[in-house]
Design an enzyme around this catalytic site. Sequence first.
Site, mmCIF file in Angstrom:
data_model
loop_
_atom_site.group_PDB
_atom_site.id
_atom_site.type_symbol
_atom_site.label_atom_id
_atom_site.label_comp_id
_atom_site.label_asym_id
_atom_site.label_seq_id
_atom_site.Cartn_x
_atom_site.Cartn_y
_atom_site.Cartn_z
ATOM 1 N N LYS A 54 -14.243 -15.584 107.910
ATOM 2 C CA LYS A 54 -15.248 -14.814 108.291
ATOM 3 C C LYS A 54 -16.083 -15.317 109.426
ATOM 4 O O LYS A 54 -16.879 -14.945 110.314
ATOM 5 C CB LYS A 54 -16.194 -14.390 107.126
ATOM 6 C CG LYS A 54 -15.613 -13.528 105.981
ATOM 7 C CD LYS A 54 -16.642 -13.134 105.024
ATOM 8 C CE LYS A 54 -15.910 -12.093 104.089
ATOM 9 N NZ LYS A 54 -16.897 -11.917 102.892
ATOM 10 N N ARG A 55 -16.145 -16.761 109.226
ATOM 11 C CA ARG A 55 -17.405 -17.722 110.119
ATOM 12 C C ARG A 55 -16.647 -17.977 111.502
ATOM 13 O O ARG A 55 -17.130 -18.612 112.138
ATOM 14 C CB ARG A 55 -17.687 -18.881 109.338
ATOM 15 C CG ARG A 55 -18.606 -18.426 108.293
ATOM 16 C CD ARG A 55 -19.154 -19.772 107.231
ATOM 17 N NE ARG A 55 -20.015 -19.302 106.179
ATOM 18 C CZ ARG A 55 -19.437 -18.874 105.216
ATOM 19 N NH1 ARG A 55 -18.290 -18.662 104.954
ATOM 20 N NH2 ARG A 55 -20.277 -18.454 104.113
#
Length: 467
Positions: free
Chosen positions: A250-251
Amino acid sequence: MNDLSKKPVRTRIAPSPTGFLHLGTARTALYSWAYARHHGGQFVLRIEDTDVARSTQDSVEQILAAMKWLGLEYDEGPIYQMQRLDRYQAVIDQMIAAGTAYRCYCSPEELETMKAAQDARGEKRRYDGTWRPEPGKVLPPVPEGVKPVVRFKNPVDGDVSWDDLVKGTITINNREIDDLIILRPDGVPTYNFAVVVDDWDMGITHVFRGDEHINNTPWQINIFRALGAELPAFGHLPIILGDDGLKLSKRRGAVSVTAYEDDGYLPEGMLNYLARLGWSHGDDELFSREQMVSWFDGSHLSKSPAQWDPAKLEWVNSQYIKQADDARLAALVQGQLAKRGIEASVERLTPMCTLFKDRCATTVALADWLAMYFAPVNPSAEDLSTHVTEAVKPAIGALADKFATVEWNKVAIQAAIKDVIAAHGLKMPQLAIPVRVLACGRAQTPSVDAVLELFDKNMLIERLRSI
């Protein structure tokens, strides 16, 4: 490990709504769904929303939308952890009474001091057991006004072993893990506790998840055992690497599943591609959902990380575009064109999709082609100067005049082009290519008569006469 062979298979996917459903979670959902369907079992959707500060309703809705688009229908859920706080508290109370959990009143400052001292001594950071009850041990006086956490009383000796469905036997010594917090001062459970109670209550028999959870598994197994609960089978899937060789997350570089829907991919293409990121059935590259369900028995899962390959995804999706029903594609292209402010009916778009879909990997690419039938085109200066020469302009004008008088179908269009070619002493490419440039904005298209037939006749004549 307990014998699960006689129990109905129940799998789950349990995303955290702190962001979008990303590709790794989608793959895990697919494997969990396919395993349950293969065995005639059930698939559960659970929303792990105990990270109150970061969980959002938008993320929940995106997760649900992604699951729906992928067609991963679930038999139960969505079940929300934050609606189960009373249940977690009841289990906590039972564990405290049984002596398998205890209250800890260490302040954050005390814990930081503890970690700093361990760092200074070169020791592994771990809770030192200040509030852990032991026979004959005198605990510190309970400080006033301090809300405690609750910690799990982890065994201090022995090993935790399990036969992982993907990795094989994994063993971790209990001295490698400590008494983790299972309930925060605000009454919200931590991940490792809530997930055990949930899987226990929901009768989950097989847990597929990313291998970043391997280090959590010993704690969870010990909590299962402390509760007298039957263990599920665990399968830890290798990570998916980006094309830069680093983990998709996600990051870092991961894209939401719904972004691929927006980018014109078909769900069956995405599922087929995701399935092959860590699983195989012989040399089969393309297969239906039904075939995957019939083949996916939990074997042939790779132990090695998979590499995300956008070009391979495009190729896989292009195969499904070719096979797709033309009216279905037309409806999808209609949506893509609407984003560009172009209105088009499914009826008009359907034969266009028939003609152009073999050239396209996505419905966005199809929309790129079909926009020319509804919106102005802008041929490049190079194409205009190369192909629309002064020598050929009289023939183009003659063709426009002839088109004005003929029936509008492929046979008549082809006959008109042949007549103009003969009258002006040209070869087919000398007229067909400049016609393509003016009508379509590009020099290369499928067969020119088939392409022109789909134009509004008056629009086409206007474009030919614009020179």
